[in-house]
Design a protein around this motif. Structure first.
Motif, PDB file in Angstrom:
ATOM      1  N   GLU A 231       6.303  11.998  -1.056  1.00 23.09           N
ATOM      2  CA  GLU A 231       5.712  10.974  -0.258  1.00 23.09           C
ATOM      3  C   GLU A 231       4.738  10.062  -1.125  1.00 23.09           C
ATOM      4  O   GLU A 231       4.760   8.903  -1.192  1.00 23.09           O
ATOM      5  N   ARG A 232       4.008  10.968  -2.042  1.00 20.17           N
ATOM      6  CA  ARG A 232       3.160  10.273  -2.947  1.00 20.17           C
ATOM      7  C   ARG A 232       3.901   9.269  -3.997  1.00 20.17           C
ATOM      8  O   ARG A 232       3.552   8.362  -4.277  1.00 20.17           O
ATOM      9  N   GLU A 233       5.001   9.816  -4.547  1.00 20.20           N
ATOM     10  CA  GLU A 233       5.798   9.079  -5.463  1.00 20.20           C
ATOM     11  C   GLU A 233       6.439   7.825  -4.801  1.00 20.20           C
ATOM     12  O   GLU A 233       6.499   6.745  -5.343  1.00 20.20           O
ATOM     13  N   LYS A 234       6.770   7.949  -3.558  1.00 23.51           N
ATOM     14  CA  LYS A 234       7.637   6.837  -2.850  1.00 23.51           C
ATOM     15  C   LYS A 234       6.466   5.829  -2.670  1.00 23.51           C
ATOM     16  O   LYS A 234       6.539   4.471  -2.703  1.00 23.51           O
ATOM     17  N   TYR A 235       5.215   6.164  -2.147  1.00 26.26           N
ATOM     18  CA  TYR A 235       4.164   5.359  -2.266  1.00 26.26           C
ATOM     19  C   TYR A 235       3.562   4.726  -3.050  1.00 26.26           C
ATOM     20  O   TYR A 235       3.491   3.294  -3.181  1.00 26.26           O
ATOM     21  N   ILE A 236       3.580   5.259  -4.403  1.00 28.35           N
ATOM     22  CA  ILE A 236       3.008   4.731  -5.764  1.00 28.35           C
ATOM     23  C   ILE A 236       4.244   3.617  -5.898  1.00 28.35           C
ATOM     24  O   ILE A 236       4.051   2.472  -6.636  1.00 28.35           O
ATOM     25  N   THR A 237       5.503   3.960  -5.713  1.00 27.91           N
ATOM     26  CA  THR A 237       6.404   3.033  -6.101  1.00 27.91           C
ATOM     27  C   THR A 237       6.253   1.670  -5.480  1.00 27.91           C
ATOM     28  O   THR A 237       6.312   0.591  -6.096  1.00 27.91           O
ATOM     29  N   GLU A 238       5.965   1.823  -4.257  1.00 31.10           N
ATOM     30  CA  GLU A 238       6.014   0.587  -3.364  1.00 31.10           C
ATOM     31  C   GLU A 238       4.720  -0.275  -3.595  1.00 31.10           C
ATOM     32  O   GLU A 238       4.670  -1.422  -3.837  1.00 31.10           O
ATOM     33  N   LEU A 239       3.545   0.588  -4.118  1.00 28.62           N
ATOM     34  CA  LEU A 239       2.213   0.171  -4.354  1.00 28.62           C
ATOM     35  C   LEU A 239       2.453  -0.836  -5.565  1.00 28.62           C
ATOM     36  O   LEU A 239       1.793  -1.881  -5.603  1.00 28.62           O
ATOM     37  N   LYS A 240       3.033  -0.176  -6.612  1.00 30.07           N
ATOM     38  CA  LYS A 240       3.145  -0.891  -7.816  1.00 30.07           C
ATOM     39  C   LYS A 240       3.797  -2.233  -7.775  1.00 30.07           C
ATOM     40  O   LYS A 240       3.774  -3.361  -8.167  1.00 30.07           O
ATOM     41  N   LYS A 241       5.022  -2.235  -6.774  1.00 34.21           N
ATOM     42  CA  LYS A 241       5.879  -3.475  -6.614  1.00 34.21           C
ATOM     43  C   LYS A 241       4.809  -4.596  -5.993  1.00 34.21           C
ATOM     44  O   LYS A 241       4.998  -5.786  -6.361  1.00 34.21           O
ATOM     45  N   TYR A 242       4.228  -4.152  -5.230  1.00 32.05           N
ATOM     46  CA  TYR A 242       3.074  -5.255  -4.493  1.00 32.05           C
ATOM     47  C   TYR A 242       2.214  -5.441  -5.302  1.00 32.05           C
ATOM     48  O   TYR A 242       1.819  -7.043  -5.502  1.00 32.05           O
ATOM     49  N   LEU A 243       1.542  -4.701  -6.454  1.00 28.92           N
ATOM     50  CA  LEU A 243       0.443  -5.168  -7.106  1.00 28.92           C
ATOM     51  C   LEU A 243       0.982  -6.020  -8.242  1.00 28.92           C
ATOM     52  O   LEU A 243       0.092  -6.754  -8.662  1.00 28.92           O
ATOM     53  N   LYS A 244       2.090  -5.732  -8.788  1.00 32.43           N
ATOM     54  CA  LYS A 244       2.661  -6.659  -9.990  1.00 32.43           C
ATOM     55  C   LYS A 244       3.047  -8.136  -9.427  1.00 32.43           C
ATOM     56  O   LYS A 244       3.056  -8.993 -10.316  1.00 32.43           O
ATOM     57  N   ASN A 245       3.017  -8.257  -8.169  1.00 30.39           N
ATOM     58  CA  ASN A 245       3.176  -9.543  -7.596  1.00 30.39           C
ATOM     59  C   ASN A 245       1.916 -10.243  -7.226  1.00 30.39           C
ATOM     60  O   ASN A 245       1.905 -11.188  -6.612  1.00 30.39           O
ATOM     61  N   THR A 246       0.808  -9.666  -7.615  1.00 32.67           N
ATOM     62  CA  THR A 246      -0.551 -10.312  -7.329  1.00 32.67           C
ATOM     63  C   THR A 246      -1.258 -10.489  -8.853  1.00 32.67           C
ATOM     64  O   THR A 246      -1.094 -10.084  -9.857  1.00 32.67           O
ATOM     65  N   LYS A 247      -2.526 -11.187  -8.714  1.00 31.76           N
ATOM     66  CA  LYS A 247      -3.205 -11.510  -9.707  1.00 31.76           C
ATOM     67  C   LYS A 247      -4.520 -10.716  -9.454  1.00 31.76           C
ATOM     68  O   LYS A 247      -5.316 -11.030  -8.947  1.00 31.76           O
ATOM     69  N   LEU A 248      -4.695  -9.657 -10.382  1.00 36.24           N
ATOM     70  CA  LEU A 248      -5.752  -8.679 -10.379  1.00 36.24           C
ATOM     71  C   LEU A 248      -6.860  -8.989 -11.518  1.00 36.24           C
ATOM     72  O   LEU A 248      -6.442  -9.523 -12.417  1.00 36.24           O
ATOM     73  N   CYS A 249      -7.907  -8.253 -11.340  1.00 34.68           N
ATOM     74  CA  CYS A 249      -8.866  -8.383 -12.454  1.00 34.68           C
ATOM     75  C   CYS A 249      -8.242  -7.509 -13.631  1.00 34.68           C
ATOM     76  O   CYS A 249      -7.047  -6.745 -13.457  1.00 34.68           O
ATOM     77  N   GLU A 250      -8.979  -7.593 -14.627  1.00 35.33           N
ATOM     78  CA  GLU A 250      -8.545  -7.148 -16.070  1.00 35.33           C
ATOM     79  C   GLU A 250      -8.292  -5.842 -15.911  1.00 35.33           C
ATOM     80  O   GLU A 250      -7.272  -5.073 -16.479  1.00 35.33           O
ATOM     81  N   ASP A 251      -9.371  -5.126 -15.405  1.00 41.38           N
ATOM     82  CA  ASP A 251      -9.234  -3.545 -15.524  1.00 41.38           C
ATOM     83  C   ASP A 251      -7.977  -2.995 -14.555  1.00 41.38           C
ATOM     84  O   ASP A 251      -7.370  -2.106 -14.923  1.00 41.38           O
ATOM     85  N   CYS A 252      -7.796  -3.722 -13.448  1.00 37.46           N
ATOM     86  CA  CYS A 252      -6.882  -3.302 -12.422  1.00 37.46           C
ATOM     87  C   CYS A 252      -5.433  -3.558 -12.979  1.00 37.46           C
ATOM     88  O   CYS A 252      -4.355  -2.928 -12.758  1.00 37.46           O
ATOM     89  N   THR A 253      -5.113  -4.683 -13.566  1.00 37.68           N
ATOM     90  CA  THR A 253      -4.159  -5.072 -14.291  1.00 37.68           C
ATOM     91  C   THR A 253      -3.353  -3.828 -15.366  1.00 37.68           C
ATOM     92  O   THR A 253      -2.204  -3.470 -15.288  1.00 37.68           O
ATOM     93  N   THR A 254      -4.476  -3.298 -16.075  1.00 38.82           N
ATOM     94  CA  THR A 254      -4.373  -2.154 -16.630  1.00 38.82           C
ATOM     95  C   THR A 254      -4.104  -0.834 -16.168  1.00 38.82           C
ATOM     96  O   THR A 254      -3.050  -0.141 -16.441  1.00 38.82           O
ATOM     97  N   ARG A 255      -4.532  -0.518 -14.969  1.00 36.69           N
ATOM     98  CA  ARG A 255      -4.159   0.320 -13.932  1.00 36.69           C
ATOM     99  C   ARG A 255      -3.030   0.507 -13.399  1.00 36.69           C
ATOM    100  O   ARG A 255      -2.663   1.574 -13.039  1.00 36.69           O
ATOM    101  N   ILE A 256      -2.450  -0.657 -13.130  1.00 38.62           N
ATOM    102  CA  ILE A 256      -1.101  -0.340 -12.674  1.00 38.62           C
ATOM    103  C   ILE A 256      -0.182   0.503 -12.802  1.00 38.62           C
ATOM    104  O   ILE A 256       0.650   1.184 -12.185  1.00 38.62           O
ATOM    105  N   GLU A 257       0.186   0.550 -14.149  1.00 40.18           N
ATOM    106  CA  GLU A 257       0.900   1.471 -14.812  1.00 40.18           C
ATOM    107  C   GLU A 257       0.226   2.937 -15.047  1.00 40.18           C
ATOM    108  O   GLU A 257       0.954   3.871 -14.842  1.00 40.18           O
TER     109      GLU A 257
END
Length: 419
Positions: free
Chosen positions: A170-196
């Motif tokens: 369940e955690r793996e599925k959620y992280i996969t979907e969360l990454k998809k969403y985050l990569k299509n947004t403009k985040l702060c510098e720290d969070c851009t690094t945290r995505i992966e």
């Protein structure tokens, strides 16, 4: 002039007594819950934290005070307590004792971060670890401890935010979907690094709040068992008259959590909230650090922020223990005599003071006022020889004559007891 390191404070006088009083309150509360204190070393092997709390966490990546010892081994000042407590449990085989293990700590941690309001590089924490409990009642007990502690301090305005961290597939599925969403947004510098590296930490960002409101919710990926566990905890808390708020973006800053997590915020006079405590379940940490598979729950509470709130709300924490009597010795011989009297009274639980060196009567009475002593007894060679003493009450200005060393000691001890 040599000054203290940045991000540290000197504690003395009233502030030092406040910490001592807080420790006393904690010990009394922990005794009622049948917890035992654990004291771990101030410094530990760096690997304990890189393995235990996560290589990609801010604590490990940015905030640890690290150094090499004389044999080039990498050591750190402890940045948090759960990993050291778990290390101690494993190393000392404390898990062979009857379970659950219920341990508490009240000590200092160290993090190299920018000092700010309620956050220092050297700071105090009170916390508990409940080890070897599967039942959700462990989470309930941990939260109850915090609530009861705040109640003892007469603190009423707080809120408890909760979330349920996923595990396994369940955690793996959620992280996969969360990454998809985050990569299509403009985040702060720290969070851009945290995505992966650590995508869950993005949810805790205080800059990208609006973007994260539309992020996938963990609850939508929860298993039936996870939902049942969460609902059971919330139900028991409600029965205990403890209200909680669901926070879908609450993740905590440590990687070892595996279920319910929570944070407690205090409301200041200006309406702002400041987090003072946080914790949750961490079922896999002990096994990860080469110990047995034991389910565990814990929390940590920051004392600096708590004292900020106590000051903000004008909460009276200290109960003054005034000096009962000030003995003034007029000669070398009589000062030795006052030292003997004072020692006897102190052993009997009476707070008293003496003049160690020669000073005038005027100076002695002035000092008596400065320390707010209730009584003053002036003793010279004549008083020692006659074994007769005059006790002057500084409040009522009345005098009482007492004959005999033992009677003088008994007089003040009886007054202390209220006899």
């Amino acid at each position: 002039m040599i000054t203290k390191p940045r991000g540290t404070v000197d504690l003395y006088g009233k502030k030092a007594r406040m910490y001592t009083t807080m420790k006393e309150l904690v010990c009394l509360l922990m005794n009622n819950y049948h917890f035992e204190e654990i004291i771990t070393p101030v410094f530990e092997n760096e690997q304990l934290f890189t393995n235990g709390i996560g290589q990609e966490t801010d604590i490990v990546g940015k905030e640890m005070f690290s150094f090499l010892d004389r044999k080039s081994r990498s050591m750190v000042l402890r940045p948090e307590f759960t990993a050291p407590v778990v290390r101690s449990v494993i190393e000392n085989k404390l898990y062979t004792n009857p379970l659950p293990l219920k341990l508490f700590y009240f000590d200092k941690c160290f993090r190299y971060e920018r000092p700010q309001k309620g956050r220092q590089r050297e700071f105090w924490q009170f916390g508990v670890e409940i080890i070897g409990v599967k039942s959700q009642l462990a989470e309930v007990e941990a939260i109850q401890i915090i609530v009861n502690f705040l109640t003892i301090l007469t603190i009423e305005e707080y809120k408890i935010r909760v979330n349920y961290l996923l595990t396994g597939s369940e955690r793996e599925k959620y992280i996969t979907e969360l990454k998809k969403y985050l990569k299509n947004t403009k985040l702060c510098e720290d969070c851009t690094t945290r995505i992966e590296k650590n995508p869950l930490r993005v949810l805790d960002c205080k800059i990208d709040v609006d973007i994260l409101k539309k992020a996938p919710k963990m609850v939508d990926y929860s298993s039936i068992k996870d939902k049942e566990n969460f609902d059971k905890i919330i139900k028991v808390l409600k029965i205990s008259n403890i209200q909680t708020t669901k926070d879908d973006n609450l993740v905590r800053g440590l990687d070892y959590y595996t279920g319910l997590i929570f944070e407690v915020d205090l409301k200041f006079k200006d309406g702002t909230y400041l987090t003072i405590a946080g914790g949750g379940r961490y079922d896999g940490l002990i096994e990860k650090l080469s110990g047995p598979a034991l389910e565990s729950v814990g929390f940590g509470l920051g004392l600096e922020r708590l004292f900020l709130y106590i000051e903000d709300r004008n909460i009276e924490l200290l109960h003054e223990n005034p000096v009962e009597v000030y003995f003034v010795g007029l000669t070398d011989q009589s000062r030795i005599f006052t030292s003997l009297i004072a020692n006897a009274l102190r052993m009997g639980g009476v707070s008293c003071e003496i003049n160690h060196d020669e000073r005038s009567l005027k100076s002695s009475f002035k000092y008596c006022e400065q320390i707010d002593a209730k009584n003053i007894v002036v003793i010279g060679d004549d008083e020692v020889k006659s074994n007769t003493f005059k006790v002057k009450n500084q409040k009522t200005k009345k005098e009482k004559t007492i004959v005999g060393f033992e009677e003088l000691v008994k007089y003040f001890i009886d007054n202390k007891k209220g006899n």
